[in-house]
Design an enzyme around this catalytic site. Structure first.
Site, mmCIF file in Angstrom:
data_model
loop_
_atom_site.group_PDB
_atom_site.id
_atom_site.type_symbol
_atom_site.label_atom_id
_atom_site.label_comp_id
_atom_site.label_asym_id
_atom_site.label_seq_id
_atom_site.Cartn_x
_atom_site.Cartn_y
_atom_site.Cartn_z
ATOM 1 N N LYS A 53 0.848 -1.203 0.000
ATOM 2 C CA LYS A 53 0.000 0.000 0.000
ATOM 3 C C LYS A 53 0.882 1.251 0.000
ATOM 4 O O LYS A 53 0.630 2.201 -0.748
ATOM 5 C CB LYS A 53 -0.941 0.007 1.206
ATOM 6 C CG LYS A 53 -2.083 -0.993 1.057
ATOM 7 C CD LYS A 53 -2.884 -1.213 2.338
ATOM 8 C CE LYS A 53 -3.884 -2.349 2.128
ATOM 9 N NZ LYS A 53 -4.675 -2.706 3.303
ATOM 10 N N GLN A 97 -4.801 -1.425 9.402
ATOM 11 C CA GLN A 97 -4.781 -2.761 8.809
ATOM 12 C C GLN A 97 -5.439 -3.773 9.746
ATOM 13 O O GLN A 97 -5.146 -3.819 10.940
ATOM 14 C CB GLN A 97 -3.331 -3.177 8.493
ATOM 15 C CG GLN A 97 -3.185 -4.501 7.765
ATOM 16 C CD GLN A 97 -3.777 -4.494 6.353
ATOM 17 O OE1 GLN A 97 -3.860 -3.467 5.692
ATOM 18 N NE2 GLN A 97 -4.203 -5.648 5.881
ATOM 19 N N ASP A 120 -11.189 3.089 3.870
ATOM 20 C CA ASP A 120 -11.489 1.656 3.793
ATOM 21 C C ASP A 120 -12.998 1.429 3.650
ATOM 22 O O ASP A 120 -13.437 0.330 3.313
ATOM 23 C CB ASP A 120 -11.033 0.963 5.082
ATOM 24 C CG ASP A 120 -9.796 0.108 4.887
ATOM 25 O OD1 ASP A 120 -9.597 -0.402 3.776
ATOM 26 O OD2 ASP A 120 -9.042 -0.044 5.872
#
Ligand code: GUN
Length: 295
Positions: A53, A97, A120
């Site tokens: 990422k 994460q 997200d």
């Protein structure tokens, strides 16, 4: 093999090239999109996702603020980091994460992220907006699946889509997007899961199969209607002594056999995987535009 391969890697590259241009135009206006990344602990799969990422941000000109915290980080410490990023104008998107260590309440952490920085798309505010069809940050993997269908010319309107898996990250949101009254939606959707009685019977009805069960060989050739489109969201590590890493990646679909029956199919790796990070970049650019009154 008869199926056409849907190359997610290529579609992802195309979208990243478009985003790179958008970022350059924003930077020319003095706006650099920024992504704050938080990884707690050192799970190997999570570490490799987070590294990918950050690298992807760098490649297209997004600023990334990398935070690797020890596994013992307390919930209070993590919430303090999230609060700091919520207040930081350089950060347009915050990515924590998952999964988090067991001692941390994942839902509480996701709730603490400012919904306007929730790239997200996991905050209940964004989930709710998505469900009612309002503009929202869409979760990256399911949004990547929809983009793959759109960009490879698969008609979802009126199609019967069967989703296998009901996770909050993939199964539930992808089913929701497919049913929305919009382009890339308008499908008739069935959601199957571990308690479904006749999985094969349901999958056989599908014009579009979305495999997101997290288990190799969940979808076999006898379960696929000839000509169906098969999207494999699975990422499973299988031990393989012939590989330097000691493992190889396989999806949820028995690829070789299903490719003889399907009309289009995504490979693993190189299918849905590269789309997830791409849609994260997409959301981060979108968030920077919104923060500056440009979207
Ligand atoms: N873990 C697995 N997939 C994801 C994702 O899309 N976002 C985050 N934050 N964690 C994940």
């Amino acid at each position: 093999m008869t199926a056409e391969i849907i190359h997610g890697k290529q579609i992802a590259q195309d979208i990243r090239a478009e985003l790179q241009q958008e970022v350059a135009a924003l930077v020319a206006k003095g706006i650099r999109p920024g992504l704050g990344v938080i990884l707690v602990g050192s799970d190997p799969a999570s570490t490799s996702y987070v590294t990918a990422k950050e690298k992807a941000c760098e490649e297209i000109g997004i600023y990334s603020d990398d935070n690797r915290l020890p596994a013992e980080t307390t919930q209070e410490e993590l919430l303090a980091k999230v609060a700091e990023m919520n207040a930081d104008p350089k950060i347009n998107g915050i990515l924590v994460q998952l999964p988090l260590p067991k001692h941390i309440d994942e839902a509480a952490v996701l709730m603490a992220i400012d919904p306007s920085k929730d790239v997200d798309g996991f905050h209940p505010v964004n989930v709710g907006k998505m469900v009612v069809g309002e503009k929202a940050f869409l979760p990256c993997t399911p949004h990547g699946v929809i983009q793959m269908l759109l960009r490879s010319g698969v008609e979802t309107s009126g199609a019967h889509a069967v989703v296998v898996g009901r996770s909050n990250i993939v199964g539930k949101p992808v089913a929701n997007m497919l049913v929305q009254k919009q382009k890339g939606g308008d499908a008739t959707v069935t959601v199957c899961h571990t308690r479904t009685r006749d999985l094969a019977g349901h999958v056989r009805q599908a014009d579009i199969v979305i495999a997101a069960a997290g288990r190799p060989n969940t979808i076999t050739a006898d379960m696929v209607k000839p000509g169906a489109v098969v999207i494999d969201v699975g990422v499973n590590r299988i031990e393989d002594a012939s590989k330097k890493s000691g493992f190889r990646l396989v999806g949820d679909v028995d690829f070789d056999a299903v490719a003889e029956v399907a009309s289009k199919i995504t490979p693993v790796p190189g299918g849905v995987g590269p789309m997830t990070i791409t849609m994260l970049l997409w959301n981060t650019v979108e968030s920077a535009k919104q923060a500056n009154g440009l979207a």
